[in-house]
Design a protein around this motif. Structure first.
Motif, short mmCIF file in Angstrom:
data_model
loop_
_atom_site.label_atom_id
_atom_site.label_comp_id
_atom_site.label_asym_id
_atom_site.label_seq_id
_atom_site.Cartn_x
_atom_site.Cartn_y
_atom_site.Cartn_z
N LEU A 115 -10.34 25.47 20.74
CA LEU A 115 -10.49 26.92 20.59
C LEU A 115 -10.00 27.62 21.85
N PRO A 116 -9.42 28.80 21.80
CA PRO A 116 -9.28 29.63 20.60
C PRO A 116 -8.05 29.30 19.75
N ALA A 117 -7.19 28.34 20.19
CA ALA A 117 -5.94 28.10 19.42
C ALA A 117 -6.23 27.79 17.96
N THR A 118 -7.37 27.11 17.72
CA THR A 118 -7.66 26.62 16.37
C THR A 118 -8.56 27.57 15.59
N LYS A 119 -8.70 28.80 16.07
CA LYS A 119 -9.58 29.74 15.36
C LYS A 119 -9.03 30.03 13.96
N ALA A 120 -7.74 30.30 13.89
CA ALA A 120 -7.15 30.59 12.58
C ALA A 120 -6.09 29.58 12.19
N MET A 121 -5.69 28.72 13.15
CA MET A 121 -4.59 27.77 12.89
C MET A 121 -5.15 26.35 12.86
N PRO A 122 -4.74 25.54 11.87
CA PRO A 122 -5.22 24.16 11.86
C PRO A 122 -4.79 23.41 13.11
N LYS A 123 -5.69 22.62 13.66
CA LYS A 123 -5.35 21.82 14.84
C LYS A 123 -4.17 20.91 14.54
N GLU A 124 -4.10 20.43 13.29
CA GLU A 124 -3.04 19.49 12.90
C GLU A 124 -1.66 20.14 12.88
N MET A 125 -1.61 21.48 12.95
CA MET A 125 -0.32 22.17 12.96
C MET A 125 0.14 22.49 14.39
N MET A 126 -0.65 22.11 15.37
CA MET A 126 -0.22 22.37 16.75
C MET A 126 1.04 21.55 17.02
N ILE A 181 0.85 -1.19 0.00
CA ILE A 181 0.00 0.00 0.00
C ILE A 181 0.89 1.25 0.00
N GLN A 182 0.62 2.15 -0.93
CA GLN A 182 1.46 3.34 -1.04
C GLN A 182 0.74 4.62 -0.63
N LYS A 183 -0.62 4.57 -0.65
CA LYS A 183 -1.35 5.82 -0.39
C LYS A 183 -1.86 5.87 1.04
N CYS A 184 -1.75 7.05 1.61
CA CYS A 184 -2.27 7.25 2.95
C CYS A 184 -3.08 8.55 2.97
N LEU A 185 -4.31 8.43 3.43
CA LEU A 185 -5.23 9.58 3.43
C LEU A 185 -5.26 10.23 4.81
N PHE A 186 -5.02 11.51 4.83
CA PHE A 186 -5.06 12.28 6.08
C PHE A 186 -6.32 13.15 6.08
N LEU A 187 -7.16 12.97 7.10
CA LEU A 187 -8.36 13.81 7.22
C LEU A 187 -8.00 15.01 8.08
N VAL A 188 -7.93 16.17 7.48
CA VAL A 188 -7.49 17.35 8.23
C VAL A 188 -8.45 18.54 8.06
N ALA A 189 -9.71 18.24 7.71
CA ALA A 189 -10.64 19.34 7.45
C ALA A 189 -11.39 19.79 8.70
N GLY A 190 -11.35 18.98 9.77
CA GLY A 190 -12.17 19.26 10.96
C GLY A 190 -11.85 20.62 11.59
N LEU A 191 -12.81 21.14 12.33
CA LEU A 191 -12.70 22.50 12.84
C LEU A 191 -11.92 22.60 14.16
N GLY A 192 -11.74 21.46 14.83
CA GLY A 192 -10.94 21.47 16.07
C GLY A 192 -11.54 22.33 17.15
N THR A 193 -12.86 22.24 17.35
CA THR A 193 -13.52 23.15 18.30
C THR A 193 -13.12 22.90 19.75
N ARG A 194 -12.62 21.67 20.04
CA ARG A 194 -12.21 21.41 21.42
C ARG A 194 -10.95 22.19 21.78
#
Ligand code: UTP
Length: 280
Positions: A17-28, A2-15
């Motif tokens: 907040l406020p850190a995730t207001k403008a920054m993706p949770k995945e970049m924390m 298997i070569q492909k790996c799917l990352f789901l990173v669209a979520g809003l990360g409301t838990r």
């Protein structure tokens, strides 16, 4: 392989907040590395070098992270700071990245379906990078892959969770087929403790076969009004073998404050050699 790996990173990360207001949770960052980079490293070590993202609004920092930053490169060239970029540069040289966007946050199941345009008609890995995982000996995706290679079916990662928090997890029901491998008969998203069919909670690592797309077409919105991946895998489990891998290692829910702090402490101890067991 298997070569492909799917990352789901669209979520809003409301838990978070406020850190995730403008920054993706995945970049924390856990220490000095963003969560999503840990996930991509795990995928690459497991042999998956085609990294596919289902991304969304306000998530551009993730694409930028896996791209050149010419000004920065010039600035740090031949300085002590350059070494800090070696890990991300290695990922960029060894992986291919592709992106599609989820315009409406209709749930993780909906996101996987959108990802089909990138993952295509072949088995693929899935990573939810807010679950930070450290396997013992082999990383968690690799452990799932080993089970997939042996049995040729979809595999979900599970760990024992306290019954009183079953309503934070997808929970699997089934019988152990061998040590650490469960033949899954059903999966329930976030059941109340009294109705949880076991104490095995799903963690954000999966190997899915392409039949999942058809199953995703047949589910209705579930918990929180979202299309749940758990519900689609439940449909699949009724029609073909689905296994759960009780992986060896640790997992931190970095989408929550407690999990994030615990992960930071754990990584700090690893970084400074205070943990005896080599982890990957
Ligand atoms: P979560 O429910 O943990 O993520 O979804 P969230 O919605 O970002 O976080 P909270 O609960 O509001 O704090 C699990 C994973 O699925 C992705 C999220 O990005 C996360 O990695 N996801 C969720 C999507 O990509 N799209 C969605 O519509 C929902």
């Amino acid at each position: 392989m298997i070569q492909k790996c799917l990352f789901l990173v669209a979520g809003l990360g409301t838990r978070f907040l406020p850190a995730t207001k403008a920054m993706p949770k995945e970049m924390m960052p856990v220490l000095d590395k963003p969560l999503v980079q840990y996930g991509v490293e795990e995928a690459l070590i497991a042999g998956m070098s085609e990294i596919c993202f289902v991304t969304g609004r306000n998530k551009r920092a993730i694409e930028d992270h896996f791209d050149d930053n010419v000004e920065l490169d010039i600035h740090v060239k031949d300085t002590a700071r350059e070494e800090a970029l070696s890990g991300i540069r290695e990922l960029m040289s060894k992986c291919k990245f592709s992106y599609t966007r989820q315009a409406q946050m209709l749930g993780p199941g909906h996101a996987v379906k959108l990802g089909q345009i990138l993952t295509g008609d072949q088995p693929f890995g899935v990573v939810l990078s807010d679950d930070l995982c450290f396997g013992t000996e082999r990383n968690v995706l690799r452990q799932l892959l080993d089970v997939h290679q042996k049995y040729g079916c979809s595999v979900v990662a599970v760990q024992e969770v306290p019954r009183d928090v079953s309503d934070r997890y997808g929970i699997v029901a089934g019988e152990f087929l061998e040590d650490g491998v469960v033949d899954v008969t059903s999966l329930v998203e976030k059941p109340a403790p009294a109705s949880a069919p076991s104490n095995l909670g799903i963690v954000g690592r999966y190997i899915l076969t392409p039949e999942i797309y058809d199953a995703l077409d047949r589910i209705e919105p579930g918990v929180s009004g979202e299309y749940q991946l758990t519900d689609a895998i439940d449909v699949l489990a009724k029609e073909q073998r689905v296994l759960a891998c009780q992986f060896k290692g640790k997992r931190f829910d970095c989408g929550s404050l407690d999990g994030f702090v615990a992960a930071t402490n754990y990584c700090y101890r690893m970084r400074f050699g205070k943990l005896p067991v080599p982890e990957c």
